[in-house]
Design a protein around this motif. Sequence first.
Motif, PDB file in Angstrom:
ATOM      1  N   GLU A 106      -1.903   1.006  -2.630  1.00 30.58           N
ATOM      2  CA  GLU A 106      -1.483   0.213  -3.273  1.00 30.58           C
ATOM      3  C   GLU A 106       0.167   0.895  -2.793  1.00 30.58           C
ATOM      4  O   GLU A 106       0.985  -0.418  -2.895  1.00 30.58           O
ATOM      5  N   ASN A 107       0.531   1.739  -2.719  1.00 30.85           N
ATOM      6  CA  ASN A 107       1.816   2.261  -1.818  1.00 30.85           C
ATOM      7  C   ASN A 107       2.210   1.339  -1.116  1.00 30.85           C
ATOM      8  O   ASN A 107       3.213   0.780  -0.107  1.00 30.85           O
ATOM      9  N   SER A 108       1.249   1.377   0.190  1.00 29.28           N
ATOM     10  CA  SER A 108       0.936   0.518   1.387  1.00 29.28           C
ATOM     11  C   SER A 108       1.054  -1.227   1.540  1.00 29.28           C
ATOM     12  O   SER A 108       2.382  -1.717   1.611  1.00 29.28           O
ATOM     13  N   LEU A 109       0.304  -1.493   0.042  1.00 29.20           N
ATOM     14  CA  LEU A 109       0.846  -2.701  -0.549  1.00 29.20           C
ATOM     15  C   LEU A 109       1.897  -3.256  -0.013  1.00 29.20           C
ATOM     16  O   LEU A 109       2.673  -4.357  -0.251  1.00 29.20           O
ATOM     17  N   LEU A 110       2.553  -2.494  -1.157  1.00 26.96           N
ATOM     18  CA  LEU A 110       4.479  -2.857  -2.024  1.00 26.96           C
ATOM     19  C   LEU A 110       4.809  -3.017  -1.099  1.00 26.96           C
ATOM     20  O   LEU A 110       6.063  -3.366  -1.087  1.00 26.96           O
ATOM     21  N   LYS A 111       4.896  -1.319  -0.129  1.00 26.69           N
ATOM     22  CA  LYS A 111       5.850  -1.316   1.559  1.00 26.69           C
ATOM     23  C   LYS A 111       5.879  -1.874   1.926  1.00 26.69           C
ATOM     24  O   LYS A 111       6.390  -2.718   2.707  1.00 26.69           O
TER      25      LYS A 111
END
Length: 327
Positions: A106-111
């Motif tokens: 989720e953090n990778s997609l957001l970044k």
Amino acid sequence: MASILGQVILVLSGFCCFTNIVLGNFIDVGVKYSVTLDVFSGVDDPEWEVDDTNPIYARVAWAVNSVPTSDLDDDLGYRGFIVKATNIFGQEAYKTVGRHSNEDLENSLLKSCPLGLDKDVMKEVTDGIMGAPEPESGSNGNLVVYQPVNILMKNNGQKIRHSFYIPVHHRSKRQAMIRPVNQQVCSVRFEPEKWNVQGVRRRNNCYNYATNRQTNTFAQPGRGSGRKFTQLEANDVYSACLRDGLTKLNAPDAGNECLIALVIWPGEDFHFYRLDDNGFWSHKSGQTLARDYDDSNNKISNPQTADRGPYTVFAGWLGCGPHVTLN
């Protein structure tokens, strides 16, 4: 050639195949990832593309293909991500990444997002990924009282009055003086099966659902009249609804029309609820399933006091009759 280039069977690696999907092997060549942040109810969700020019492309590609698919959350606000993979041959595959299902992914997609999301949206998403703690009950010192609500329902041609109580927070005993609400509910029934079919679900939002009109256009307040809202604030969206033919109400009493309620995530989005013939309220957030409970999994007896997530502004009541035009 395929053996040299390599193949990835996305169905087995956790991709959810639900439309225009290759049923065989997906060839892992020149893959681009289209990412949709599932966060809004009324307006379109943010979307962006991740290709090999993105600094974290390799990280996103590895994470997307190594983590199993997970269901999107159905709360208001951040619910997860929808990822579409497309290769140079035009093959497509999809995966859903539900809220708080895999923090790293989720953090990778957001970044990977280049859009510059508003700070309120970023907070909503990051809180959802990290699992923000729930506020403590009674921490604001408000007095909790219970409001009597009377609903008139028709049963075999007879009107029957149903009484129940709902909790309401007030800052003082003087403010806690409440009058009962009388409302004759309309004949619309809670029938989620009519809205949760794949094609219908993805093309109709909360405005469609509350007005009980499947336009397949992800309807926007005011667009049916040719004059859409211009700001995501209570008065502007409410006025746009009136231009579409809804009735202005000062109290939760729509007479012979159906009663709906408008709430606002200030500056970001709108959301609607509707009163069904069972005396409870239901709603549909964006592309998600229609449901009859709030974000605390409670039946909705009053949208003013329901758990509405980031939709903190109650904009008002509206009547929905036969002359409403949506687009």
